[in-house]
Design a protein around this motif. Structure first.
Motif, mmCIF file in Angstrom:
data_model
loop_
_atom_site.group_PDB
_atom_site.id
_atom_site.type_symbol
_atom_site.label_atom_id
_atom_site.label_comp_id
_atom_site.label_asym_id
_atom_site.label_seq_id
_atom_site.Cartn_x
_atom_site.Cartn_y
_atom_site.Cartn_z
ATOM 1 N N ARG A 51 -130.638 22.847 -31.275
ATOM 2 C CA ARG A 51 -130.967 22.822 -32.701
ATOM 3 C C ARG A 51 -129.878 23.507 -33.527
ATOM 4 O O ARG A 51 -129.463 23.000 -34.578
ATOM 5 C CB ARG A 51 -132.313 23.495 -32.951
ATOM 6 N N LEU A 77 -136.761 16.109 -37.794
ATOM 7 C CA LEU A 77 -135.642 16.785 -37.136
ATOM 8 C C LEU A 77 -134.333 16.464 -37.846
ATOM 9 O O LEU A 77 -133.502 17.357 -38.074
ATOM 10 C CB LEU A 77 -135.559 16.377 -35.661
ATOM 11 N N THR A 127 -132.352 19.564 -39.882
ATOM 12 C CA THR A 127 -131.086 20.046 -39.304
ATOM 13 C C THR A 127 -129.859 19.639 -40.105
ATOM 14 O O THR A 127 -128.754 20.079 -39.809
ATOM 15 C CB THR A 127 -130.918 19.519 -37.871
#
Length: 480
Positions: free
Chosen positions: A203, A240, A244
């Motif tokens: 991540r 996601l 991110t």
């Protein structure tokens, strides 16, 4: 799917059961490659999916045999053979309705600037596995004449499957630096594999290295986005990407909806509303995943941030956001090199998604219903689903009223369709008849007359030939 109490033994037993269903074809291939003096392994997603209990009928293999040798080994065995991926060491085959992919061990190198690797064939299975995107995709099963054999896991991918976590074989910086597309694959696997998350180090690398995605061609980005949207839980993949910073590079309009409070003040922001609409659209699918519908659900409100206006009464409006949103959709999907049909379909659904919200006041004439159906064309069933999915209010009474109104609209469409062909609303006179009646040659005047008759058809419904002729002549004389 694995749970917290799953053990490696249980996962391997489940995989053995799944692979045993393919024992005949695995045995045949194991014998062919062994007789030719080559190793053959099931690899990648095939092994992962066998462990997860979701193995399908398409199998992926890796081998020390070079592509031309693979063709020789399976040429007589396969029903069909094609070599579209031979430059990358891949031969595909079909037999008995199933598809198989055979890839020579790879040991590629990357220049760190472009997406494309320098293709090099490797000599070992371990060397091939270590260059793969994630450890849970870097496991293999030896294929032998009796079927599935030894389980090979040099990078401990089984532990990642048990934990349902995505981590890279090498340091994430190395893996993503070699091939930034792997960052988008992380979002795809999160969407495809229920319950999967990314490791903290992955991540962190996604957040820091997101700009590297600009090295990837639009076509490859689009392919990954499609696979993400077609996953079991595309919302998880989208979240996601947005969280991110990957989305800021490849799909900035989606993250751009955050904090654009919607006019009903029922959701945290338009972004969360759009994710809810995507979930609800998926629930309405009746014939498998619908990529056009899912794209339209995700993008239907992207025009809101740029049309947001604070009203004197303290409210917020987004006038004409469907028009702006359709334009933005066309721009983004063209940049991603989607087909003209795909761009047209998704942007038209975005454009039409709000039109229904004038129906409940009871002022829609039959003409308005005809125009709704005509403008939707072959997208009508998708538009039905999108409009229903767009109802996300927590007010149960209001939600019930909206659904009842749309039930009524669909009933009216069915009633009109029983009387006239709503799917092909055309003028009651064709071009040849127009030219004959008006005594004019082919040209722009015929087109204008045709448009007049189509508008008349939408407004009044089917006319007899005499009625259409009289109206055409009346219009022609009035226009001079």
């Amino acid at each position: 799917m694995p749970n917290d109490t799953s053990t490696d033994a249980e996962l391997l037993a489940a995989a053995a059961v799944a692979l045993n269903r393919h024992s005949v074809v695995l045995g045949e291939l194991g014998r062919l490659f062994a007789d030719a003096g080559h190793d053959l392994f099931l690899v990648g997603g095939t092994v992962r999916d066998a462990l997860l209990g979701r193995l399908n009928m398409d199998l992926d293999f890796t081998t020390d045999a070079r592509p031309e040798r693979i063709q020789q080994i399976i040429g007589a065995w396969a029903d069909t053979l094609w070599d579209t991926g031979i430059a990358f060491g891949t031969i595909s085959a079909a037999k008995g309705g199933n598809q198989f992919e055979f890839t020579t061990y790879r040991a590629d190198t990357y220049d760190g600037v472009t997406r494309n690797p320098e293709v090099r064939f490797g000599d070992t299975l371990e060397g091939d596995l270590v260059r793969r995107d994630f450890r849970m995709n870097a496991m293999a099963v030896r294929v032998i004449p009796s079927g599935a054999g030894e389980f090979v896991d040099p990078l401990n991918g089984l532990a990642d499957v048990r934990a349902m976590v995505l981590d890279t074989p090498a340091e994430p910086e190395v893996s993503f630096g070699d091939d930034p597309l792997r960052m988008l694959r992380a979002a795809r696997f999160v969407a495809q594999l229920e319950g999967v998350t990314v490791s903290p180090r992955v991540r962190e690398a996604l957040e820091r290295m997101a700009p590297e995605l600009s090295r990837i061609t639009a076509e490859r980005v689009a392919a990954e986005l499609d696979k993400t949207l077609l996953g079991r839980n595309p919302v998880a993949g989208v979240e996601l990407m947005v969280d991110t910073g990957l989305g800021e590079v490849v799909l900035p309009e989606v993250g751009g909806m955050r904090m654009a409070i919607d006019e009903h003040h029922q959701h945290k922001d338009v972004y969360q509303h759009s994710l809810t609409v995507l979930r609800q659209a998926i629930d309405l699918e009746d014939d498998g995943p619908d990529l056009v519908l899912r794209w339209a659900a995700l993008l239907h409100d992207i025009g809101k941030p740029s049309t947001r206006k604070h009203e004197p009464d303290g409210g917020v409006s987004f006038h004409h956001h469907e028009v702006v949103g359709a334009k933005m959709t066309r721009h983004r999907m063209r940049a991603l090199k989607y087909s003209k049909q795909m761009v047209s379909d998704v942007s038209q659904l975005v454009f039409l998604h709000l039109r229904f919200h004038g129906y409940g006041d009871g002022k829609w004439t039959d003409s308005a219903v005809r125009r709704y159906v005509t403008d939707a064309g072959p997208l009508l069933s998708r538009l039905h689903k999108l409009v229903r999915a767009d109802c996300t209010t927590r007010n149960k009474r209001r939600a019930a009223r909206l659904q009842a109104d749309y039930d009524d609209l669909e009933h009216r469409i069915a009633e009109l369709a029983a009387k006239e062909d709503l799917q092909r609303v055309r003028p009651d006179l064709d071009g040849n008849e127009i030219m004959e009646l008006l005594g004019i040659p082919a040209g722009p005047q015929v087109g204008r007359a045709w448009t007049f008759l189509k508008e008349l058809r939408l407004e009044r419904g089917p006319l007899s030939r005499d009625e259409a002729t009289a109206e055409l002549l009346k219009w022609w004389n009035a226009t001079g």
